[in-house]
Design a protein around this motif. Structure first.
Motif: not given
Lengths: 109, 112
Positions: A26-30, A49-56, A62-66, A88-94
């Motif tokens: 629901s909100s910006t994820a760092t 993976n906060p943005s873009g595409t990552k493989h392992t 694939t994360t589309v931040t916008k 799980a996401i981490e927002g701007n708060a820390g």
């Protein structure tokens, strides 16, 4: 506060099929992490993976931040992939993570 | 590999009793967390800590206290346990700049 929605809630596959798991927030994820929880309950981090595409291995995230969404693709599923996948996401708060409810994956032989 | 241990692994308590859940990590991480996991709610943050002597309230702190006496140890305290606190509790740790949290094996708590 932040909300994280995962879909589908459950998924059943035949071994060898691919899985696509979705995470919307629901909100910006760092920071965005995918975790695996085994049927026994143990939790391990799969990838960050906060943005873009990552493989392992057989996993692709694939994360589309916008658009505030992320996906986890599991290719050629195996019975040992069965378990619950948590986003799980981490927002701007820390440093605090907010978790989604998870997708329960069952892979049948 | 980071190591996080929890004790006890299983606990049965009576309503109104005091329960202490312990967590230990051996990787010198600054940050430690306590979550509970219930069906339909995923993991929810109860308390966390940025280092020895510090505790912060998470999203659902009511009915819980936390204690961080050292870098390695982080405890969750239920002063007056209630049946609604029956759950699985996970401890986790990480450090600034890391993109991974390391989880303990969990503690199953049943409050009768």
């Amino acid at each position: 506060g932040q909300q994280v929605q995962q879909s589908p809630a459950s998924l059943v596959l035949q071994e060898g099929e691919n899985a696509e798991l979705q995470c919307n927030f629901s909100s910006t994820a760092t920071q965005l992490q995918w975790f695996y929880q085994s049927p026994g309950g143990s939790l391990v981090s799969l990838l960050s993976n906060p943005s873009g595409t990552k493989h392992t291995g057989r996993l692709t995230s694939t994360t589309v931040t916008k658009e505030r969404r992320s996906s986890l693709h599991i290719s050629s599923s195996q019975t040992t992939d069965s378990g619950t996948y948590l986003c799980a996401i981490e927002g701007n708060a820390g440093a605090k993570l907010t978790f989604g409810g998870g997708t329960r994956l069952t892979v049948r032989p | 590999e980071a190591a996080v241990t929890q004790s006890p692994r299983n606990k049965v308590a009576v309503t109104g009793g005091k329960v202490t859940l312990s967590c230990n990590q051996t990787n010198n991480h600054n940050n430690m967390y306590w979550y509970r996991q219930d069906t339909g709610h995923g993991l929810r943050l109860i308390h966390y800590s940025y280092g020895a002597g510090s505790t912060e309230k998470g999203d659902i702190p009511d009915g819980y206290k936390a204690s961080r006496p050292s870098q390695e140890n982080f405890s969750l305290i239920l002063e007056l346990a209630t049946p609604s606190q029956t759950s699985v509790y996970f401890c986790a740790s990480d450090d600034w700049g890391q993109d991974t949290q390391y989880f303990g094996p969990g503690t199953r708590l049943l409050v009768l």
